[in-house]
Design a protein around this motif. Sequence first.
Motif, short mmCIF file in Angstrom:
data_model
loop_
_atom_site.label_atom_id
_atom_site.label_comp_id
_atom_site.label_asym_id
_atom_site.label_seq_id
_atom_site.Cartn_x
_atom_site.Cartn_y
_atom_site.Cartn_z
N TRP A 56 43.31 68.24 -57.04
CA TRP A 56 44.55 68.51 -57.77
C TRP A 56 45.72 67.71 -57.18
O TRP A 56 46.56 67.20 -57.90
CB TRP A 56 44.86 70.01 -57.73
N VAL A 57 45.75 67.59 -55.87
CA VAL A 57 46.84 66.87 -55.21
C VAL A 57 46.59 65.37 -55.35
O VAL A 57 45.54 64.87 -54.97
CB VAL A 57 46.93 67.27 -53.72
N LEU A 58 47.57 64.66 -55.88
CA LEU A 58 47.37 63.26 -56.21
C LEU A 58 47.08 62.39 -54.99
O LEU A 58 46.27 61.47 -55.04
CB LEU A 58 48.60 62.72 -56.96
N ARG A 59 47.72 62.70 -53.87
CA ARG A 59 47.45 61.87 -52.69
C ARG A 59 46.04 62.11 -52.17
O ARG A 59 45.42 61.23 -51.58
CB ARG A 59 48.49 62.09 -51.60
N HIS A 60 45.53 63.31 -52.39
CA HIS A 60 44.13 63.58 -52.02
C HIS A 60 43.19 62.76 -52.89
O HIS A 60 42.15 62.27 -52.42
CB HIS A 60 43.82 65.07 -52.16
N LEU A 88 44.36 51.70 -47.13
CA LEU A 88 45.48 52.19 -47.94
C LEU A 88 46.69 51.26 -47.80
O LEU A 88 47.40 51.00 -48.79
CB LEU A 88 45.85 53.61 -47.52
N LEU A 89 46.93 50.78 -46.58
CA LEU A 89 48.05 49.87 -46.35
C LEU A 89 47.83 48.57 -47.12
O LEU A 89 48.77 48.03 -47.73
CB LEU A 89 48.19 49.58 -44.85
N ALA A 90 46.61 48.06 -47.10
CA ALA A 90 46.30 46.83 -47.81
C ALA A 90 46.49 46.98 -49.31
O ALA A 90 46.86 46.02 -50.00
CB ALA A 90 44.86 46.39 -47.51
N ASN A 91 46.29 48.19 -49.83
CA ASN A 91 46.44 48.44 -51.26
C ASN A 91 47.87 48.85 -51.63
O ASN A 91 48.15 49.13 -52.80
CB ASN A 91 45.48 49.54 -51.71
N GLY A 92 48.75 48.93 -50.61
CA GLY A 92 50.13 49.34 -50.87
C GLY A 92 50.27 50.81 -51.17
O GLY A 92 51.24 51.23 -51.83
N GLU A 93 49.31 51.64 -50.69
CA GLU A 93 49.34 53.08 -51.02
C GLU A 93 49.53 53.97 -49.80
O GLU A 93 49.57 55.20 -49.94
CB GLU A 93 48.03 53.46 -51.72
N LEU A 94 49.64 53.41 -48.62
CA LEU A 94 49.71 54.23 -47.41
C LEU A 94 50.95 55.11 -47.41
O LEU A 94 50.87 56.31 -47.11
CB LEU A 94 49.68 53.34 -46.16
N ALA A 95 52.10 54.54 -47.74
CA ALA A 95 53.33 55.33 -47.74
C ALA A 95 53.28 56.43 -48.80
O ALA A 95 53.81 57.54 -48.59
CB ALA A 95 54.54 54.42 -47.98
N LYS A 96 52.62 56.15 -49.93
CA LYS A 96 52.56 57.13 -51.01
C LYS A 96 51.77 58.38 -50.63
O LYS A 96 52.02 59.47 -51.16
CB LYS A 96 51.92 56.49 -52.25
N VAL A 97 50.81 58.23 -49.71
CA VAL A 97 49.99 59.38 -49.34
C VAL A 97 50.54 60.09 -48.10
O VAL A 97 49.92 61.06 -47.63
CB VAL A 97 48.52 58.97 -49.10
N GLY A 98 51.65 59.64 -47.57
CA GLY A 98 52.24 60.32 -46.42
C GLY A 98 52.09 59.57 -45.12
O GLY A 98 52.41 60.13 -44.06
N GLY A 99 51.58 58.34 -45.16
CA GLY A 99 51.47 57.53 -43.96
C GLY A 99 50.25 57.83 -43.12
O GLY A 99 49.49 58.78 -43.36
N GLN A 105 45.97 63.64 -39.38
CA GLN A 105 46.08 65.11 -39.44
C GLN A 105 44.88 65.71 -40.18
O GLN A 105 44.36 66.75 -39.78
CB GLN A 105 47.38 65.49 -40.14
N LEU A 106 44.44 65.04 -41.24
CA LEU A 106 43.28 65.53 -42.00
C LEU A 106 42.05 65.63 -41.10
O LEU A 106 41.29 66.62 -41.17
CB LEU A 106 42.99 64.60 -43.18
N ALA A 107 41.83 64.61 -40.27
CA ALA A 107 40.65 64.59 -39.41
C ALA A 107 40.71 65.65 -38.32
O ALA A 107 39.67 66.15 -37.87
CB ALA A 107 40.49 63.21 -38.79
N HIS A 108 41.92 66.01 -37.90
CA HIS A 108 42.06 66.94 -36.77
C HIS A 108 42.09 68.40 -37.21
O HIS A 108 41.94 69.30 -36.36
CB HIS A 108 43.33 66.62 -35.98
N THR A 109 42.31 68.65 -38.50
CA THR A 109 42.48 70.05 -38.93
C THR A 109 41.30 70.59 -39.73
O THR A 109 41.34 71.74 -40.16
CB THR A 109 43.75 70.19 -39.78
#
Length: 457
Positions: A56-60, A88-99, A105-109
């Motif tokens: 549901w979450v677009l960045r996900h 994500l950085l190469a595709n110009g999407e890293l900032a859009k997903v929260g950096g 954080q996803l991997a640690h939680t």
Amino acid sequence: MTEPAWEPDLLEEEAPIQDAPPHNADAEKAILGAMLLDRSMIEPVAAALAGPADFWVLRHQTIYRTITDLYSASRDPKIDPITVAAALLANGELAKVGGAPFIHQLAHTVPSASSATYYADIVREHAQLRAVLEATRRATQRALTAASSAAEILDAAMADLQAAAAGTASADVKLSVGERWLGFMLELEAGADPRALDTPWMDLNEVIELKPGQLVTVGAATGGGKSLFGMNLAAHVALTRGKPALVASMEMGGSELMARLTAAEAGVSLDHLIRRRISDDDWAKIFKAGPRLQHAENFILDDSPNLTLGKIRARMRWMASRGTAPAIVVADYLQLMTPEKAKPNANRANEVADLSRGLKLLAMEFEIPVVALAQFNRGAAGRQPVVTDFKDSSAIEQDSNVILLMHKPTNDDGTPDDERAGEIDVIVAKNRNGATGRIVPLIFQGHYARLRSMGPR
């Protein structure tokens, strides 16, 4: 004006949103974290989900798509927070997903990487609930604005709901040879495929077998016996083999279908039944066959107007909900079916090709044989037919597992063969699991609306 789709803010944390549709942001995060920690979880998760849109979450969605793209792009992919952030950085999407910090954080939680498929089931369930809500919302809006007729709105709603149900995958599907081996050995030991169906014609059974997932196309000219073939076959499955059967008829109404069925089962003249000129001898035969037909609750004749693939699928699901999932479906006939979303000035050959492919997918989805009756072009008259004679489409040949062509015997000049009067040839023009080119003669009893086997000569 259409209502806006549900779109959460990309950069905000997934806090509860009032009136938000069903979703579980924590489960979505847990899936992504598990995939980042253990790449062996990627394939089971991908098997359980229909695709990125299940999130549901677009960045996900964006992160999931990036992970699966990286995984499929290499034989030995490196999947971790650093490589995914770089992609994500190469595709110009890293900032859009929260950096990059959000990826780490996803991997640690993630609670447990080994529970990824459990989280995927949760996400998939919520995605289907959202799809159902969206389908009903669109149907409601169409009805309130009277954008189409009631019948068209119903058809669209059924198609939307079927689309919501489609795409469900299972992580428990047995795909490897090792997992399939024992079941295959049990089938061999049984001496026959327990899921296969026979026909009421012993001569034809020596050549073909109706297996799950098959599209069987039966072609004939107008009045060439294809409807008799379909009805006799469905009656055999339902009344003789005791398995549920569905006949979806676009050519005949319920009363005519019942007359044909009664004529075939009771041995009463079809003309007597249609014209309601029933003799005492006819009544005696009808009463004798009555109990068999009266209790045939698993034999469904659907003569709904403007039948579409969505309506046939809905009827099959309705039968399954009653505990009588169909063992076979007969569609009579292919070129009369209504496209799901008919377009003005559409190419009919393309529409028939879509319908043919749709019936094939229906057979595979429900794991049953689907028998499509189809009509020949006028050019096939007076000669032995070939697979290229189907009206409106050549795609039928590609989609079908088995093709049977019906032909009343003729002389070389195209006139009826008097020596074989009362016979009809069934030509096995395609048979992926057996011999082709065989011609099986049957007895054509049109006055009784049935075909009979010739038997041993």
